[in-house]
Design a protein around this motif. Structure first.
Motif, mmCIF file in Angstrom:
data_model
loop_
_atom_site.group_PDB
_atom_site.id
_atom_site.type_symbol
_atom_site.label_atom_id
_atom_site.label_comp_id
_atom_site.label_asym_id
_atom_site.label_seq_id
_atom_site.Cartn_x
_atom_site.Cartn_y
_atom_site.Cartn_z
ATOM 1 N N LEU A 1 0.821 -1.220 0.000
ATOM 2 C CA LEU A 1 0.000 0.000 0.000
ATOM 3 C C LEU A 1 0.852 1.265 0.000
ATOM 4 O O LEU A 1 0.336 2.367 -0.163
ATOM 5 N N ILE A 2 2.149 1.109 0.227
ATOM 6 C CA ILE A 2 3.035 2.282 0.269
ATOM 7 C C ILE A 2 3.413 2.681 -1.163
ATOM 8 O O ILE A 2 3.762 1.811 -1.978
ATOM 9 N N VAL A 3 3.318 3.970 -1.462
ATOM 10 C CA VAL A 3 3.675 4.469 -2.806
ATOM 11 C C VAL A 3 5.158 4.156 -3.069
ATOM 12 O O VAL A 3 6.021 4.408 -2.223
ATOM 13 N N ASP A 4 5.422 3.597 -4.250
ATOM 14 C CA ASP A 4 6.781 3.101 -4.536
ATOM 15 C C ASP A 4 7.689 4.191 -5.117
ATOM 16 O O ASP A 4 8.251 4.055 -6.202
ATOM 17 N N ARG A 5 7.826 5.279 -4.384
ATOM 18 C CA ARG A 5 8.755 6.348 -4.777
ATOM 19 C C ARG A 5 9.628 6.659 -3.577
ATOM 20 O O ARG A 5 9.131 7.178 -2.575
ATOM 21 N N ALA A 6 10.923 6.359 -3.684
ATOM 22 C CA ALA A 6 11.808 6.531 -2.527
ATOM 23 C C ALA A 6 12.305 7.966 -2.442
ATOM 24 O O ALA A 6 12.780 8.531 -3.438
ATOM 25 N N SER A 7 12.201 8.558 -1.270
ATOM 26 C CA SER A 7 12.638 9.949 -1.081
ATOM 27 C C SER A 7 14.072 9.991 -0.570
ATOM 28 O O SER A 7 14.660 8.953 -0.237
ATOM 29 N N SER B 1 12.799 5.885 -9.207
ATOM 30 C CA SER B 1 11.493 5.498 -8.644
ATOM 31 C C SER B 1 10.579 6.712 -8.524
ATOM 32 O O SER B 1 9.366 6.604 -8.628
ATOM 33 N N SER B 2 11.190 7.875 -8.320
ATOM 34 C CA SER B 2 10.405 9.101 -8.138
ATOM 35 C C SER B 2 10.131 9.838 -9.453
ATOM 36 O O SER B 2 9.461 10.866 -9.449
ATOM 37 N N GLY B 3 10.656 9.319 -10.545
ATOM 38 C CA GLY B 3 10.448 9.955 -11.853
ATOM 39 C C GLY B 3 9.067 9.611 -12.395
ATOM 40 O O GLY B 3 8.914 8.773 -13.288
#
Ligand code: 6PG
Length: 484
Positions: free
Chosen positions: A254-260, A292-294
């Motif tokens: 459930l966690i958005v797959d974009r690593a900060s 991942s954040s793109g």
């Protein structure tokens, strides 16, 4: 004056460091830009049961409450806020007093601040502190830079509040000016690589075995019993086991797959480029977070056919399943060796460039407890550098040389399988390439030198003769000239 040490900045990290100091018997002056935080800390923990706090309503009273030579820790946001507080403290301090920055500051800022403070007769200590909020409260790994004199005053307090590994404090003087923040930065870069290889292992197992997160939690928990024993593997099992109560779904799904990122990994890579040290594991891990954040790029590429095949693992066959799990474990271990070897290379190069005398074995020893990358593995690194402080390459030293050679067949199989199956493994793959690069007796870099000489007369060296050479590529017969 009534306090042994002061903490300016009472966010969670600052408040927890202050509580750790108080619990260990130091009288701690506490203050914050907005008084509400000071009041909150004192209301919650100031009844004397956790030690003595000396709350100060403003910076004048804060500095006045410190015993001489004064020690004031700054725990505010890295950047302009740190400069601002440092200047305010310095204006109220006297020669010999010590300002300590425990935030994640960029080491070049620390070098600048140390010079600024030194010109005013003050000591400025940039101290890396690792271990998150719990570490700050119960015992972090602490990496102070600065002058030896400042360490004489500060060291005993920091050693007392730090984590301990088999009775040894996880705190040591790292070197002059920015050395402490430099090694903390590399620590965080290694942290990125460690987290990414764990994530790649998880992804491969998830797809290859079609396994549920809870099943993989058991795999990581069992890995944590062996040579991969580490904080990050331990918490991975916990994260994978977590179920979202309202939906009954594994939380990881459930966690958005974009690593900060807050920037320390980026700084490590930028600095590594300046030092010309290939930290490929850290680099790929940092870029993987960026990829991942793109969002736009991922959206645009989503429909592309990758022509990927399957893993071909019969997960109903326990033998095949266990063999694959073991291959992935070995691949992870090999990649971890590469990442740490590169990280320690960077520390050696950074130390040489900045004139720091960094004891790499000593550094590994204070990472054995308290910090985010704490791992059984660091005990071996400590011993390897104790045996030979000037090791040219950690992964070529025992026990790593033997282990990486044992693990590399698994790493090859895993990278090949991932390529066929279309699962991204940037750090596994780059670790294997790095290993093959540095052990190669001859690299195609010779061809690159030829190309450079062809288009730009950049010259080359020969293996059979000393000197600097250039080929007159445009002339008949392409004669060679010696240029130096
Ligand atoms: C530590 C951590 C800590 C923090 C960093 C990394 O050693 O305690 O490294 O400093 O978690 O801010 O965070 P990012 O992943 O956001 O860069």
């Amino acid at each position: 004056a009534s306090a042994d040490i002061g903490v300016y900045g009472l966010g969670v990290m600052g408040a927890n460091l202050a509580r750790n100091l108080a619990r260990n018997g130091y009288r701690v002056a506490v203050t914050n830009r907005s008084a509400a935080r000071t009041e909150k800390l004192v209301a919650a923990h100031g009844d004397g049961s956790e030690g003595v706090f000396v709350p100060a309503a403003d910076i004048d009273r804060f500095v006045a409450s410190l015993e001489r030579p004064r020690v004031a820790i700054i725990m505010v946001l890295a950047g302009a806020a740190t400069d601002e507080v440092m200047e305010q403290l310095a204006a109220r301090m006297e020669p010999g007093d010590i300002i300590v920055d425990c935030g994640n500051s960029l080491f070049t800022d620390t070098i600048r601040r140390e010079a600024w403070a030194r010109a005013r007769g003050l000591h400025f200590v940039g101290a890396g502190v690792s271990g998150g909020e719990e570490g700050a409260l119960w015992g972090p790994s602490i990496m102070p830079g600065g002058t030896p004199e400042s360490y004489d005053r500060l060291g005993p307090m920091f050693e007392k509040i730090s984590a301990h590994y088999q009775g040894q404090p996880c705190c040591a003087h790292i070197g002059a000016d920015g050395a402490g923040h430099f090694v903390k930065m590399v620590h965080n870069g290694i942290e990125y690589a460690d987290m990414q290889v764990i994530a790649e292992a998880y992804d491969l197992l998830r797809h290859g075995l079609d396994a549920a997160p809870a099943t993989l939690a058991d795999v990581f928990a069992s890995w944590n019993e062996g040579e991969l024993d580490s904080y990050l593997i331990e918490i991975t099992a916990e994260v994978l086991r977590q179920v979202d109560a309202p939906t009954g779904t594994p939380l990881v799904d459930l966690i958005v797959d974009r690593a900060s990122q807050k920037g320390t990994g980026k700084w490590t890579v930028q600095t590594a480029l300046d030092l010309a040290v290939p930290v490929t594991g850290i680099g790929e891990a940092t870029f993987a977070r960026g990829a991942s954040s793109g969002v736009r790029q991922r959206e645009a590429a989503r429909a592309l056919d990758g022509h990927a095949g399957g893993f071909g693992i019969d997960s109903s066959d326990p033998g095949a399943r266990d063999a694959f799990i073991e291959d992935v474990r070995q691949a992870l271990y090999a990649s971890k060796i590469v990442a740490y070897s590169q990280g320690f290379d960077m520390i050696a190069e950074g130390a040489a460039a900045h004139g720091w005398d960094i004891d790499k074995g000593g550094l590994a020893s204070i990472w054995r407890a308290g910090c985010i990358i704490r791992a059984a593995f660091l005990d071996d690194i400590t011993r390897a550098y104790a045996a030979r402080p000037d090791l040219p390459l950690l992964l070529a030293a025992e026990p790593f040389a033997t282990r990486i050679q044992q693990a590399v067949p698994s790493l090859r199989r895993v990278v090949a399988l991932a390529a066929v199956a279309g699962v991204p493994v940037p750090v596994f793959a780059s670790s294997l390439s790095y290993f093959d690069t540095i052990r190669s007796p001859r690299l195609p870099a010779a061809l690159i030198q030829g190309q450079r000489d062809f288009f730009g007369s950049h010259t080359y060296h020969r293996i059979d003769r000393p000197g600097t050479f250039h080929t007159l590529w445009a002339q008949e017969g392409r004669p060679e000239e010696q240029w130096g």
